[in-house]
Design a protein around this motif. Structure first.
Motif, PDB file in Angstrom:
ATOM      1  N   ILE A 109       0.854  -1.191   0.000  1.00  0.00           N
ATOM      2  CA  ILE A 109       0.000   0.000   0.000  1.00  0.00           C
ATOM      3  C   ILE A 109       0.887   1.237   0.000  1.00  0.00           C
ATOM      4  O   ILE A 109       1.827   1.315   0.780  1.00  0.00           O
ATOM      5  N   GLY A 110       0.555   2.153  -0.864  1.00  0.00           N
ATOM      6  CA  GLY A 110       1.394   3.358  -0.945  1.00  0.00           C
ATOM      7  C   GLY A 110       1.037   4.383   0.105  1.00  0.00           C
ATOM      8  O   GLY A 110       0.633   5.501  -0.196  1.00  0.00           O
ATOM      9  N   SER A 111       1.190   3.978   1.353  1.00  0.00           N
ATOM     10  CA  SER A 111       0.743   4.839   2.453  1.00  0.00           C
ATOM     11  C   SER A 111       1.892   5.700   2.969  1.00  0.00           C
ATOM     12  O   SER A 111       3.028   5.572   2.543  1.00  0.00           O
ATOM     13  N   THR A 117       9.258   4.383   5.274  1.00  0.00           N
ATOM     14  CA  THR A 117      10.163   3.229   5.229  1.00  0.00           C
ATOM     15  C   THR A 117      11.128   3.326   4.057  1.00  0.00           C
ATOM     16  O   THR A 117      12.314   3.064   4.210  1.00  0.00           O
ATOM     17  N   TYR A 118      10.590   3.708   2.890  1.00  0.00           N
ATOM     18  CA  TYR A 118      11.473   3.845   1.727  1.00  0.00           C
ATOM     19  C   TYR A 118      12.523   4.921   1.972  1.00  0.00           C
ATOM     20  O   TYR A 118      13.708   4.728   1.690  1.00  0.00           O
ATOM     21  N   ALA A 119      12.070   6.034   2.538  1.00  0.00           N
ATOM     22  CA  ALA A 119      12.994   7.155   2.739  1.00  0.00           C
ATOM     23  C   ALA A 119      14.083   6.773   3.730  1.00  0.00           C
ATOM     24  O   ALA A 119      15.272   6.999   3.485  1.00  0.00           O
ATOM     25  N   VAL A 120      13.677   6.176   4.831  1.00  0.00           N
ATOM     26  CA  VAL A 120      14.662   5.910   5.874  1.00  0.00           C
ATOM     27  C   VAL A 120      15.651   4.838   5.411  1.00  0.00           C
ATOM     28  O   VAL A 120      16.842   4.890   5.744  1.00  0.00           O
ATOM     29  N   SER A 121      15.179   3.898   4.595  1.00  0.00           N
ATOM     30  CA  SER A 121      16.132   2.875   4.177  1.00  0.00           C
ATOM     31  C   SER A 121      17.101   3.419   3.127  1.00  0.00           C
ATOM     32  O   SER A 121      18.281   3.060   3.134  1.00  0.00           O
ATOM     33  N   ALA A 122      16.617   4.332   2.264  1.00  0.00           N
ATOM     34  CA  ALA A 122      17.551   4.967   1.322  1.00  0.00           C
ATOM     35  C   ALA A 122      18.583   5.765   2.098  1.00  0.00           C
ATOM     36  O   ALA A 122      19.781   5.743   1.782  1.00  0.00           O
ATOM     37  N   ALA A 123      18.124   6.450   3.139  1.00  0.00           N
ATOM     38  CA  ALA A 123      19.032   7.234   3.971  1.00  0.00           C
ATOM     39  C   ALA A 123      20.055   6.314   4.641  1.00  0.00           C
ATOM     40  O   ALA A 123      21.243   6.649   4.724  1.00  0.00           O
ATOM     41  N   VAL A 176      19.447   1.958  -5.007  1.00  0.00           N
ATOM     42  CA  VAL A 176      18.090   1.906  -4.463  1.00  0.00           C
ATOM     43  C   VAL A 176      17.060   2.190  -5.556  1.00  0.00           C
ATOM     44  O   VAL A 176      16.012   1.545  -5.620  1.00  0.00           O
ATOM     45  N   ASP A 177      17.382   3.141  -6.409  1.00  0.00           N
ATOM     46  CA  ASP A 177      16.421   3.502  -7.443  1.00  0.00           C
ATOM     47  C   ASP A 177      16.398   2.516  -8.610  1.00  0.00           C
ATOM     48  O   ASP A 177      15.488   2.565  -9.436  1.00  0.00           O
ATOM     49  N   LEU A 196       6.655   6.386  -9.032  1.00  0.00           N
ATOM     50  CA  LEU A 196       7.029   7.783  -8.822  1.00  0.00           C
ATOM     51  C   LEU A 196       7.095   8.113  -7.342  1.00  0.00           C
ATOM     52  O   LEU A 196       7.996   8.816  -6.876  1.00  0.00           O
ATOM     53  N   MET A 197       6.159   7.555  -6.607  1.00  0.00           N
ATOM     54  CA  MET A 197       6.141   7.811  -5.167  1.00  0.00           C
ATOM     55  C   MET A 197       7.420   7.272  -4.520  1.00  0.00           C
ATOM     56  O   MET A 197       8.074   7.965  -3.739  1.00  0.00           O
ATOM     57  N   ASN A 198       7.779   6.054  -4.890  1.00  0.00           N
ATOM     58  CA  ASN A 198       8.984   5.463  -4.309  1.00  0.00           C
ATOM     59  C   ASN A 198      10.227   6.276  -4.635  1.00  0.00           C
ATOM     60  O   ASN A 198      11.069   6.508  -3.776  1.00  0.00           O
ATOM     61  N   LEU A 199      10.292   6.701  -5.905  1.00  0.00           N
ATOM     62  CA  LEU A 199      11.469   7.482  -6.312  1.00  0.00           C
ATOM     63  C   LEU A 199      11.576   8.760  -5.504  1.00  0.00           C
ATOM     64  O   LEU A 199      12.646   9.128  -5.020  1.00  0.00           O
TER      65      LEU A 199
END
Lengths: 359, 541
Positions: A109-111, A117-123, A176-177, A196-199
């Protein structure tokens, strides 16, 4: 009872194998310890194919930069730890479910939570790679704007090497991308919106590390005067990155896909998000109850705070279902004597505390 | 009667000279901005935590963080806790540079800064005025396989200056303190390819060594060195500038000795300025590529100090000699009030530099700022030097003010004077104003570029094109002061040209007081000319 459950799971598994396979993620590097590269024979590359959760593009990067994988795993591990710290008092507490999809089906779900979660793991990856650079673990690090080992000694001698944080940022972006970039969806489709949201969220995470890295300088001219000043980027404590991203989570923007295939705000009155902001496309599922389709684990059995009015308070945490009270003995270390490392001499103090658990 | 070249030069020629100097100035900036990389690079190192297992097996003393002979390492200090390794057995190892790279003499110096990552623990806070004691050793080698050779070993203490941004509650345990970076080491030549640092933090509870310093998570180092590219450009510039200044210096001195009279003070000072400029310019640094001369940094500081002292003295004496009042100066002793502060200030800075860089020749980990007494001593020297500098500037400003007052006084009476005297005074005023103008321009340029280089990031990008601001600042300003000295020696050298034939028929029947002034001011009288003799006579009467 167990029989029916088993059946149910099997049925679920069958219907969603497609989905599940897709749910695998590089986050799994955090759960399965990646072996250190020196343990393999050079030339053999079973590592990358054995690692679960990598997309084809990521697998290729893995083959090129094998030594990086350990640190990506470490970054992911740190990120999960940070996520769990930031969400320890929320209904969804960032708990990991299994070793392949890691967070389970909630991530489908794109919540907002997914965005975080995506942001923190990329960080986490930027952080870990930059750190590994400093430890001298990565051979391509620092001087490698592009892979050009031949020119390297000259470059190094002439003008030193680039910054580690910059390298960490670039590598994390590539890796990551990669997963999102290799897919091609129809313009304006749901899947494209999610990509797009994930990116966007990955970028926001990476930028958070970059933004919080502060510039430290040192003066060293004649007699230590400031006629010569050298500056460098200094990574912030990862907790600070978590704090910042949590703030971004609270102010995340709801988006939808336009017909042109671009994300646009659901509510036009707000300012459109910058590259540093988190975005989401779906409303959050109900995290109160266990739900197999959404992947929510529910809050049953979670500890809560009786006196708090916030999210960790029993009222909100247990979603009004009430709570059980029980007494537990907590053993705490007290009157300790410490050294800077490795030595702690403590007395044990016991304390009986009331604890509350959601029904 | 001959004046300086600048007085006798036509405006057109002066413009041409100015234009040529300007072109060189622009080239100096461009060399730094376009060819040279940034002057210095900072490299980060995360120290590797090694376990010293020497008690069990007798291996080498040195612990390598990576490579074939690497030490037994632990990932983090929690692991040490679980394996019951003692703090005294943990060695933080750092190899400079990172793998696959090597250091080079072109880097000129290495400055290392220490940063401690200290986690907050409710039970184990950093005490007030905490000091960390480091047992450090530095080794070098020139190829990957030979043995490490010890270069220095010291036990140093550093004060911890840490703050904690969040409230100190259990909630925030594990967050890191914000600690100031600590000076760690400085070496003045990079004669070897590889360096290895082994740092220990020995604990001694009885002597309270390394107790109450919190829970150290990581030891990070930042090493700063000059970039090889910048060094090359810099050396090239010096090598080019040395003969240019030297030639003009020789030419200038020949001009002076060709005169029948002895050189006056101002001429000597200009010559001395030329010598100190040449002294800075001589590229002795070339030797640092081949020899292990650790005193190069100190030597560089001293050379710069001499030049600054010379420049400041020159300004004072130049003002004094253009005062146009009755006082006979022409002697350094006449300027003791103004030159005194310069000497005292320069001496203070020299002592300070000897205490810091001088001692660093023996112990690269030493810094005067790490102890209380040292800090006070260093501050004392710097404050005295600062006071001297302020005093000097007060004197200078006062003198400049006096000169301008005299100039305006003279200007009103100029039309009434005889031609020779008028020309003489006009020459003086022009010379003074011209130097005033270029000095102010140079000083303003220096200050503006300094501020810009401090404030901005130091490089600007236009597409693929990067301009290194900091390098441009160094080469530009260095070039500028060279051109300044060059121009000074060229333009203020005595001229062969005469004012004209009519000087002797000019009406010289003037009061003796005014004529006397002509003799006291400089560079105008080429031997005992008519005016001079006449003035003397009248004065004696």
């Amino acid at each position: 009872m167990t029989g029916t459950r088993l059946l149910l799971t099997v049925a679920l598994l069958c219907s969603c194998t497609q989905l599940l396979a897709d749910a695998n993620s590089w986050w799994s590097l955090a759960m399965n310890p990646v072996q250190r590269p020196e343990m393999y024979i050079i030339g053999a590359q079973p590592v990358c194919s054995q690692l679960p959760g990598l997309s084809p593009g990521q697998r290729k990067l893995c083959q090129l930069y094998q030594e990086h994988m350990v640190y990506i795993g470490e970054g992911a591990k740190n990120a999960i730890k940070e996520c769990q710290y930031q969400f320890r008092q929320r209904r969804w507490n960032c708990s990991t479910v299994d070793n392949t999809s890691v967070f389970g089906r909630v991530m489908k779900i794109g919540s907002r939570e997914t965005a975080f979660t995506y942001a923190v793991s990329a960080a986490g990856v930027v952080n870990a790679i930059s750190r590994a650079c400093r430890e001298g673990e990565l051979s391509t690090c620092g001087c490698s704007r592009t892979a050009r080992p031949k020119d390297l000694p000259r470059d190094w001698l002439w003008g030193g090497c680039g910054d580690n944080v910059e390298y960490g940022y670039r590598f994390a972006k590539e890796f990551v991308d990669a997963r999102e970039r290799e897919k091609n969806y129809a313009k304006g489709s749901e899947e494209q919106a999610r990509t797009l949201m994930n990116l966007q969220n990955n970028e926001a995470g990476r930028r958070a590390v970059y933004k919080l890295a502060d510039v430290a300088c040192k003066c060293h001219g004649v007699s230590g005067s400031c006629s010569l000043k050298t500056c460098w980027l200094q990574l912030a404590d990862f907790r600070k990155v978590g704090d910042l991203l949590k703030e971004k989570y609270d102010s995340a923007a709801a988006m939808r896909i336009s017909r042109k295939g671009k994300l646009e705000l659901v509510n036009n009155r707000f300012n459109s998000p910058t590259q540093e902001d988190l975005v989401y496309i779906d409303p959050s599922p109900d995290y109160c109850l266990r739900n197999e389709t959404t992947g929510s684990l529910g809050t049953q059995g979670r500890l809560c705070n009786k006196t708090s009015e916030g999210m960790d308070g029993c009222e909100l945490m247990c979603c009004g279902r009430g709570y059980d009270q029980f007494k537990s003995i907590q053993v705490e270390r007290c009157h300790c004597k410490f050294h800077w490392c490795c030595f702690v001499k403590c007395k044990k103090c016991t304390e009986i505390v009331d604890q509350y658990v959601c029904k | 009667m001959a004046g300086a070249i600048i007085e006798n030069m036509s405006t057109k020629k002066l413009c041409i000279v100015g234009g040529i100097l300007l072109i060189f100035q622009v080239i100096a900036f461009l060399v730094g901005g376009l060819i040279a990389p940034s002057p210095t690079t900072a490299m980060h190192y995360m120290s590797i935590k090694c376990v010293d297992v020497r008690k069990n097996h007798h291996k080498t003393k040195w612990l390598m963080p990576w490579g074939p002979n690497q030490c037994e390492r632990i990932r983090d200090l929690d692991e040490a806790m679980s394996r019951q390794i003692e703090a005294n057995d943990i060695v933080f190892a750092v190899h400079i540079p990172l793998p696959a790279k090597e250091m080079s003499p072109w880097f000129q110096f290495i400055l290392v800064i220490l940063q401690l990552d200290i986690a907050f623990k409710k039970n184990n806070e950093i005490k007030d005025n905490a000091e960390v004691t480091l047992d450090v050793s530095l080794a070098y080698r020139d190829d990957m396989f030979s043995e490490w050779k010890e270069m220095a070993h010291a036990i140093e203490t550093r004060k911890l200056k840490c703050s904690f941004a969040s409230p100190k509650t259990i909630e925030h345990e594990g967050r890191h303190y914000d600690c100031d970076a600590l000076h760690f080491m400085e070496i003045g030549t990079v004669a070897h390819k590889f360096y290895l640092l082994n740092i220990r933090l020995p604990v001694n509870e009885r002597k309270l060594i390394n107790v109450g310093i919190g829970e150290i998570k990581d030891v990070r180092l930042v090493s700063i060195h000059q970039n090889g590219g910048f060094t090359k450009v810099w050396f090239a510039m010096k090598t080019f500038l040395t003969p240019s200044i030297f030639i003009i210096m020789v030419w200038y001195w020949r001009r002076i000795t060709m005169m029948t009279r002895a050189p006056v003070l101002l001429e000597k000072v200009i010559f001395a300025l030329g010598i100190s400029m040449t002294f800075i310019n001589i590229p002795v640094e070339w030797f640092s590529i081949g020899f292990d001369w650790t005193w190069m940094l100190l030597f560089g500081d001293i050379r710069q100090g001499i030049f600054y002292a010379m420049l400041l003295s020159f300004w004072i004496i130049f003002c004094g000699e253009h005062m146009m009042d009755q006082n006979e100066r022409n002697h350094l002793s006449g300027y003791w009030k103004q030159v005194g502060p310069i000497a005292v200030g320069a001496f203070c800075l020299f002592i300070f530099d000897m205490c810091e860089r001088g001692v660093q020749l023996k112990n690269p980990f030493y810094s005067i700022w790490t102890t209380d007494v040292g800090t006070e001593l260093a501050m004392a020297f710097i404050i005295v030097a600062g006071i001297c500098l302020c005093l000097y500037f007060l004197f200078l400003c006062f003198m400049v003010f006096q000169v301008f007052r005299n100039i305006s006084g003279k200007q009103s009476s100029l039309p009434a004077m005889s031609k020779a005297r008028r020309l003489h005074y006009e020459g003086l005023i022009f010379r003074f104003k011209f130097l005033m103008l270029i000095t102010l321009a140079c000083a303003a340029m220096t200050i503006i570029f300094f501020i810009v280089s401090q404030v901005t990031e130091g490089h600007w990008k236009w597409g693929d094109f990067t301009v290194q601001g900091n390098s441009a600042f160094f080469t530009g300003i260095y070039g500028m002061w060279n051109l300044y000295v060059f121009a000074l020696m060229f333009l203020y050298a005595p001229s062969h040209k005469n004012y004209g034939e009519d000087q002797s028929n000019g009406d010289l029947g003037v009061s003796s007081g005014e004529e006397l002034q002509l003799t006291t001011t400089i560079t105008h009288v080429d031997g005992p000319t008519e005016v001079y003799k006449l003035a003397r006579k009248e004065a004696q009467e």
